[in-house]
Design an enzyme around this catalytic site. Structure first.
Site, short mmCIF file in Angstrom:
data_model
loop_
_atom_site.label_atom_id
_atom_site.label_comp_id
_atom_site.label_asym_id
_atom_site.label_seq_id
_atom_site.Cartn_x
_atom_site.Cartn_y
_atom_site.Cartn_z
N ASP A 37 0.81 -1.21 0.00
CA ASP A 37 0.00 0.00 0.00
C ASP A 37 0.85 1.27 0.00
O ASP A 37 0.40 2.35 0.39
CB ASP A 37 -0.94 0.02 1.20
CG ASP A 37 -0.20 -0.01 2.53
OD1 ASP A 37 1.02 -0.28 2.51
OD2 ASP A 37 -0.83 0.26 3.57
N HIS A 206 24.50 3.10 -19.15
CA HIS A 206 23.41 3.42 -18.23
C HIS A 206 23.67 2.79 -16.85
O HIS A 206 22.77 2.22 -16.24
CB HIS A 206 22.07 2.96 -18.80
CG HIS A 206 21.58 3.82 -19.91
ND1 HIS A 206 20.48 3.49 -20.69
CD2 HIS A 206 22.03 5.00 -20.40
CE1 HIS A 206 20.29 4.43 -21.60
NE2 HIS A 206 21.23 5.35 -21.44
N ASP A 223 26.72 11.65 -14.76
CA ASP A 223 25.63 12.07 -15.65
C ASP A 223 24.42 12.32 -14.75
O ASP A 223 23.77 11.38 -14.29
CB ASP A 223 25.35 10.97 -16.67
CG ASP A 223 24.37 11.40 -17.75
OD1 ASP A 223 23.63 12.38 -17.54
OD2 ASP A 223 24.33 10.75 -18.82
N ASP A 234 20.16 17.88 -18.36
CA ASP A 234 20.88 16.63 -18.62
C ASP A 234 22.36 16.97 -18.85
O ASP A 234 22.73 17.42 -19.93
CB ASP A 234 20.28 15.94 -19.85
CG ASP A 234 20.84 14.54 -20.07
OD1 ASP A 234 21.65 14.09 -19.25
OD2 ASP A 234 20.46 13.91 -21.08
N HIS A 313 26.89 5.56 -29.25
CA HIS A 313 25.60 6.25 -29.15
C HIS A 313 25.55 7.50 -30.02
O HIS A 313 26.53 7.86 -30.69
CB HIS A 313 25.27 6.60 -27.70
CG HIS A 313 26.29 7.46 -27.03
ND1 HIS A 313 26.42 8.81 -27.28
CD2 HIS A 313 27.23 7.17 -26.09
CE1 HIS A 313 27.38 9.32 -26.53
NE2 HIS A 313 27.90 8.33 -25.80
N HIS A 317 20.07 14.39 -28.10
CA HIS A 317 18.63 14.14 -28.19
C HIS A 317 17.87 15.39 -27.77
O HIS A 317 18.41 16.30 -27.14
CB HIS A 317 18.24 12.96 -27.28
CG HIS A 317 18.72 13.12 -25.86
ND1 HIS A 317 18.08 13.91 -24.92
CD2 HIS A 317 19.80 12.60 -25.22
CE1 HIS A 317 18.73 13.86 -23.78
NE2 HIS A 317 19.79 13.08 -23.92
N HIS A 324 14.65 12.78 -22.31
CA HIS A 324 14.64 12.42 -23.73
C HIS A 324 13.25 12.81 -24.22
O HIS A 324 12.31 12.01 -24.16
CB HIS A 324 14.89 10.93 -23.94
CG HIS A 324 16.31 10.52 -23.69
ND1 HIS A 324 17.17 10.15 -24.69
CD2 HIS A 324 17.04 10.45 -22.55
CE1 HIS A 324 18.36 9.86 -24.18
NE2 HIS A 324 18.29 10.03 -22.87
N GLU A 348 26.56 15.34 -26.74
CA GLU A 348 27.25 14.46 -25.80
C GLU A 348 28.18 13.45 -26.49
O GLU A 348 27.90 12.25 -26.49
CB GLU A 348 26.24 13.73 -24.92
CG GLU A 348 25.10 13.06 -25.68
CD GLU A 348 24.11 12.39 -24.74
OE1 GLU A 348 24.54 11.57 -23.92
OE2 GLU A 348 22.91 12.70 -24.85
N TYR A 352 34.61 5.30 -24.86
CA TYR A 352 34.49 4.28 -23.81
C TYR A 352 35.44 3.13 -24.14
O TYR A 352 35.29 2.46 -25.17
CB TYR A 352 33.05 3.78 -23.73
CG TYR A 352 32.05 4.92 -23.69
CD1 TYR A 352 31.68 5.52 -22.50
CD2 TYR A 352 31.50 5.43 -24.87
CE1 TYR A 352 30.79 6.58 -22.46
CE2 TYR A 352 30.61 6.49 -24.85
CZ TYR A 352 30.26 7.06 -23.65
OH TYR A 352 29.38 8.12 -23.63
N ARG A 370 32.47 11.04 -21.22
CA ARG A 370 31.37 11.69 -21.97
C ARG A 370 31.24 13.11 -21.43
O ARG A 370 31.29 13.32 -20.21
CB ARG A 370 30.06 10.92 -21.78
CG ARG A 370 28.89 11.54 -22.53
CD ARG A 370 27.68 10.61 -22.57
NE ARG A 370 27.08 10.31 -21.27
CZ ARG A 370 27.21 9.15 -20.64
NH1 ARG A 370 27.92 8.17 -21.17
NH2 ARG A 370 26.63 8.96 -19.46
N GLU A 372 28.66 16.32 -21.77
CA GLU A 372 27.31 16.61 -22.29
C GLU A 372 26.83 17.98 -21.84
O GLU A 372 26.90 18.33 -20.67
CB GLU A 372 26.35 15.54 -21.78
CG GLU A 372 24.91 15.72 -22.22
CD GLU A 372 24.02 14.62 -21.70
OE1 GLU A 372 22.97 14.37 -22.31
OE2 GLU A 372 24.36 14.01 -20.66
#
Length: 407
Positions: A37, A206, A223, A234, A313, A317, A324, A348, A352, A370, A372
């Site tokens: 609950d 991620h 990030d 972002d 990547h 975006h 996003h 960005e 890697y 990275r 960004e």
């Protein structure tokens, strides 16, 4: 804060695009149960919020277009003392009538019946969500101001962890510092789960476990961005645990930084995102060849997608109500949408390199970088909304906490 007249303007724009003799229905987000609950903190559906500014669940918005005449109906939950005792105050029908410029406010309990009646008379416009997504591409002055506010709070968080004492700390301790600063300066939540990835963890795009100890000599990819009044930021920055970059780290970092700067300078109306992507891949691949991480002609390497191993990547975006943003990249004719004044997007670039990659010189292994930023497209060029968040090696080292390792 966005005023009701702007939400009304959005609804009117939507109604003009609505097909004749159809209806469109938008629903609020449902409250989500965490366990038994208890519930997760509630966040309104972005499209519903974009059209109403209303933050309550159990709400609906119906648009009707008949013989080119339009009507809008907002459904709100009835005020009930027991419900409000447990879950908080609700606006109710009476106050909703005063606040919202819709044709009619109706209690949510009547939604299913009216929806059923309308569906017998009209077709549901299945294109409705695409129309709103298209509208969300261009940000108003009020929206841009909220994004700026979110970025300003995020700046404080990133600067806070750069100067944070990282001696024998864990990734989650930096995450908690970030989230503390978000809330301290008026953000109710993060825009997404913060990534605090030290060492080789930065090569997991991620990564959100944020559980490992920080090791002297490693880098930390952070990030993190807050949400302010539903609008996102972002930002990604990379900082050394001990306050100083090694030579190998500097070489990779400066490569990514220069690409970040070059691509941002390209931004202006009528340029395509694919052009930005292509240029980023060229710059990064050339740099990887120069550093001995890739070997061969950069054009052939890109053609064979060998650079994707280190830059898998996209260059960025859309960003707005969602980190996003749910806005299209192609138009109804399947042609790429060019940048226009009022769009907000991230830039960005990244590199890697897994610690287990034996094809790469040893000094570069286990490094993920990275950088960004959040960019607004202006009338003739761009504005880097996150330009005040430090990102040069000199700035980061000057701000960073310098701790002494144990003898």
């Amino acid at each position: 804060m966005i005023q009701e007249h702007e939400y009304k303007k959005r609804r009117n724009r939507f109604l003009k695009k609505l097909k004749n003799n159809t209806i469109a229905i938008f629903s609020s987000a449902k409250a989500k149960t965490r366990s038994n609950d208890t519930q997760y903190p509630y966040r309104q559906d972005s499209n519903f919020y974009y059209l109403t500014g209303f933050k309550e669940d159990n709400s609906y918005l119906i648009f009707v277009k008949k013989n080119y005449k339009t009507k809008s109906f907002l459904f709100v939950k009835k005020k009930e003392s027991q419900d409000e005792l447990w879950h908080g105050k609700r606006l109710g029908k009476k106050e909703a009538k005063k606040r919202f410029s819709v044709d009619k406010v109706i209690l949510s309990g009547k939604f299913k019946k009216l929806k059923k009646e309308l569906k017998k008379k009209y077709k549901i416009d299945k294109n409705a969500f695409k129309v709103v997504a298209q509208m969300r591409l261009i940000k108003s002055k009020a929206e841009i101001n909220l994004i700026k506010k979110a970025i300003n709070i995020t700046k404080k968080a990133h600067h806070g962890v750069i100067s944070f004492d990282k001696t024998s700390k864990y990734e989650y301790e930096l995450q908690s510092e970030i989230e503390y600063i978000f809330k301290k300066y008026g953000s109710y939540s993060d825009a997404y789960t913060s990534i605090v990835a030290s060492g080789d963890n930065a090569n997991i795009l991620h990564y959100i476990d944020n559980k490992d100890i920080l090791i002297d000599g490693d880098l930390i990819l952070i990030d993190a961005g807050c949400e302010y009044e539903y609008y996102a930021s972002d930002i990604t920055r990379v900082i050394p645990v001990n306050g100083k970059f090694t030579q190998a780290q500097k070489e990779l970092y400066n490569l990514v930084l220069q690409v970040n700067k070059k691509i941002i300078k390209m931004i202006k109306p009528n340029i395509k995102r694919t052009k930005l992507q292509q240029k980023a891949e060229i710059y990064l691949t050339k740099g990887l060849v120069k550093l001995g991480i890739l070997n061969g002609n950069y054009k052939k390497l890109i053609k064979n997608k060998q650079h994707k191993k280190y830059y898998p990547h996209g260059i960025g975006h859309w960003m707005g109500l969602d980190v996003h943003d749910d806005a299209p990249y192609k138009d109804e004719n399947d042609k790429e949408i060019k940048l226009q004044k009022g769009m907000v997007l991230t830039i960005e670039p990244g590199i890697y390199i897994s610690k287990d990659d034996k094809t790469v010189p040893k000094r570069f292994r286990g490094i993920g970088i990275r950088i960004e930023d959040d960019i607004l497209v202006t009338k003739k060029s761009y504005k880097n909304l996150s330009s005040k968040i430090v990102k040069s090696i000199y700035e980061i080292e000057s701000m960073g906490y310098k701790y002494k390792t144990s003898p």
